[in-house]
Design an enzyme around this catalytic site. Sequence first.
Site, PDB file in Angstrom:
ATOM      1  N   ASP A 407       0.856  -1.188   0.000  1.00 33.90           N
ATOM      2  CA  ASP A 407       0.000   0.000   0.000  1.00 33.90           C
ATOM      3  C   ASP A 407       0.891   1.237   0.000  1.00 33.90           C
ATOM      4  O   ASP A 407       2.104   1.140   0.211  1.00 33.90           O
ATOM      5  CB  ASP A 407      -0.887  -0.051   1.253  1.00 33.90           C
ATOM      6  CG  ASP A 407      -1.908   1.073   1.281  1.00 33.90           C
ATOM      7  OD1 ASP A 407      -2.295   1.564   0.202  1.00 33.90           O
ATOM      8  OD2 ASP A 407      -2.316   1.461   2.387  1.00 33.90           O
ATOM      9  N   GLU A 410       2.555   4.733  -4.168  1.00 32.97           N
ATOM     10  CA  GLU A 410       2.526   5.676  -5.326  1.00 32.97           C
ATOM     11  C   GLU A 410       3.878   6.335  -5.516  1.00 32.97           C
ATOM     12  O   GLU A 410       4.211   6.634  -6.668  1.00 32.97           O
ATOM     13  CB  GLU A 410       1.428   6.706  -5.105  1.00 32.97           C
ATOM     14  CG  GLU A 410       0.010   6.142  -5.179  1.00 32.97           C
ATOM     15  CD  GLU A 410      -0.366   5.289  -3.978  1.00 32.97           C
ATOM     16  OE1 GLU A 410       0.238   5.517  -2.907  1.00 32.97           O
ATOM     17  OE2 GLU A 410      -1.218   4.400  -4.103  1.00 32.97           O
ATOM     18  N   ASP A 484      -9.158   3.638  -1.806  1.00 37.43           N
ATOM     19  CA  ASP A 484     -10.061   4.079  -0.739  1.00 37.43           C
ATOM     20  C   ASP A 484     -11.398   4.594  -1.245  1.00 37.43           C
ATOM     21  O   ASP A 484     -11.643   5.802  -1.324  1.00 37.43           O
ATOM     22  CB  ASP A 484      -9.362   5.145   0.111  1.00 37.43           C
ATOM     23  CG  ASP A 484      -8.174   4.562   0.844  1.00 37.43           C
ATOM     24  OD1 ASP A 484      -8.077   3.327   0.917  1.00 37.43           O
ATOM     25  OD2 ASP A 484      -7.339   5.341   1.336  1.00 37.43           O
TER      26      ASP A 484
HETATM   27  C1  GLC Z   1      -4.647   3.375   2.956  1.00 34.23           C
HETATM   28  C2  GLC Z   1      -5.160   2.149   2.228  1.00 34.23           C
HETATM   29  C3  GLC Z   1      -6.160   1.428   3.096  1.00 34.23           C
HETATM   30  C4  GLC Z   1      -5.509   1.062   4.409  1.00 34.23           C
HETATM   31  C5  GLC Z   1      -4.960   2.316   5.094  1.00 34.23           C
HETATM   32  C6  GLC Z   1      -4.176   1.978   6.357  1.00 34.23           C
HETATM   33  O1  GLC Z   1      -5.657   4.284   3.130  1.00 34.23           O
HETATM   34  O2  GLC Z   1      -5.698   2.469   0.989  1.00 34.23           O
HETATM   35  O3  GLC Z   1      -6.630   0.276   2.449  1.00 34.23           O
HETATM   36  O4  GLC Z   1      -6.422   0.431   5.242  1.00 34.23           O
HETATM   37  O5  GLC Z   1      -4.107   3.003   4.213  1.00 34.23           O
HETATM   38  O6  GLC Z   1      -3.116   1.157   6.083  1.00 34.23           O
END
Ligand code: GLC
Length: 785
Positions: A407, A410, A484
């Site tokens: 995650d 980017e 998200d």
């Molecule tokens: C980001 C991700 C989400 C995750 C959060 C905490 O917002 O997109 O899926 O739960 O980070 O790690």
Amino acid sequence: MLEDTSFAILPENKQDTTGNHYLDIGNVLSIEKQQDMFQLTCTNGFVTLCFYTESILRIVMNPTSQPDLNLSNAVNVKPVDISFSEKDYEGALLLKTKKLEVKLEKKPLRITVKDENSRVLVEEQERGMAYQNNGEIRVWKQMEESDHFYGFGEKSGFLDKRGEKYEMWNTDVYAPHNPETDPLYESIPYFMTLRNGKAHGIFFDNTFRTFFDMKSETDRYSFSAEGGQLDYYVLAGADPKNVLEQYTYLTGRMPLPPKWAIGYHQSRYSYESEAEVRELAANFLERDIPVDVIHLDIHYMNGYRVFTFDRDRFPNPEKLIADLREMGIRVVPIVDPGVKQDSAYPIYQEGVQGDNFCKYIEGDIYFGDVWPGKSAFPDFTEEKVRKWWGEKHAFYTDMGIEGIWNDMNEPAVFNETKTMDTSVMHRNDGRPTTHKELHNVYGLLMGKATYEGMKDQLQGKRPFLLTRAGYSGVQRYAAVWTGDNRSFWEHLQMSLPMVMNLGLSGVAFTGPDVGGFAHDTNPELLVRWTQVGAFTPYFRNHSALNTTYQEPWQFGEKYEAIMKKYIQMRYEWMPQLYSLFFEASQSGLPVMRPLFMEYPDDERTYNLNDEVMIGDNVLLAPILSPGVTDRAVYLPEGEWMLWETGEFYEGNRSHLIHAELADMPLFVKKGTAIMQTNWISNQEKETKQRSMKVVAGNPGDVYSFTYYDDDGETYAYEKGDYLKWYIEIKSEKDAIHVTILDKEGNYLPPYKEVNIVLIGLKPSQNVILNGKMTEDTQQLKLNVL
Ligand code: GLC
């Protein structure tokens, strides 16, 4: 944040969309042929052309020097040897392969590409290739009234992208996604044009911030980038499936996932302790709701330090993982790229000592704020760093972990630009390059590092990787979820065209956060979303901190029973889905696809956003709005059986279909078949039962499909341990023929036979199984051996 106010529409901020400030490439001054490449020197730049296959042409323009053809992070094939003819006439050069016809007009340089039937794919008239002195490059192509555009990776909005303008710049967007939220997390600078029922594609392999404009002009579209070369491929098609095969021939196909990864995943930001995870797992088993994966979000870590566990919250992760495994559940932890600046933290120490972090040209490490606070970021553009990062995953794999969730790659940074300074200089294996140029591949390369590291460590087992950011080729390493979203009905609606367009962009393994991530979900939305989720290639329920819990039982028995039915259905359909995943791994075709992919001549499918197909014979028309129990369903040609009721509906028209909350309209095409299994328990997912459900067709109907199976978790299939049946279903007036045309592979599955269930068989019809008439149509079986 003045862009959020009326300041954004200040008259002075009006953009110039005319393109007049670009310098045209100019006339062709010379053409030199080197091996199979054509090097053009033009008044204002250089252009190289080469055929990759009979159906794929690469064109590269460089304003200042001979194009460099070896810069791609996405394409890992070389041109194959093909024969083509070459003819100079009337000031133009004409090149012809078996599939493509390329005309280069010389004064000025304008390129027209046609297929073997002289159908125009791309054409330049008044404008062609051009650039600006600030490094921006751009090309315009003629647009026809009948053009429809698809792909572009992960974009919000409707399926057909005609009339839209898109930007590619991997971005962390927590703000609610709406039809104009752009860019998002993934950059896939590729699209497919459908023109009068025929398709062709363009892949613009440029990792800078890129733009696609199908909006500003009525008879032209363009694509551009903030820098680099104008490097693109024209893919001949001629049907949508061919385009995808061609695109994934260039950028790669998804590896066959382990079966567990295509099961149901439960996630939450976060399940915060071992006790909570155990209780969650126990709940699934007690309630007999299938689950293959529980995700651990950032709270599992010690102060959000990757490659650590918080031993207060998770005192014994090894045992937790082993115990869950006994229950048929795997654990997938999140791993973000940001490494906390902490001189006492071994990963940070190694990163600094090994010179593994992204740096400015002057030599200082770049630091940005993310969950752990001030953090450094591995420079994944460097082979050595990818190897280091991959090896670090032994921390997880030694504990029995087989899947990772990437995650914030980017990379997301908590600052105004939302990311790393574009002036950061990546080492890039000896070819230092700015972040401005490599931003869009950061996530892809993190995925490569993670996937390859895990593959090494898992000793013959298939890893699973989930990622948020990526670039073309991401499918080689990871499944992609759409980031998200929120618990809005609009986001459930939007998820369908998003998943379809990702599938059309080579990424077959995708899905949204089922139930919605941010905002509070509600039982009706969660039920409707779970019904869709049961068929999206990637199926994960995930929700954010401070929102209502949304595990399937949170809203009482009535809703739980429906969700349980659909999650179990996912497992009943597993043989069918797995065969489709196998197809995706072989040819790049998506599991979930838009109707036009199967019916490219049917205009009514061109912007159909609320129906999808699973493979080539199953159509879903889910309910996507609150309080709705009736909806119009368009069915393409043929006849379609509503799966729940067995009723048949005529194609080429719409029907009003009723669906109570417990129902999701799902149709199987008459004259086709699907493979299913039954649900036993979470520990016994690989059951001993298989059935082929055949929907008897009309006289003359012929359908063929491939059933694929293997052990579902190792690479033994690469050595021949798989089962592949080419099956044909032929319907005649007085008989239905079910024939295995061909068998391949040595895999001996746990089931010894496949039961055949015939639906809609007329009393006057016999069943002919592999050429033999069968008396007892209730006891039809095919032996595996
Ligand atoms: C980001 C991700 C989400 C995750 C959060 C905490 O917002 O997109 O899926 O739960 O980070 O790690």
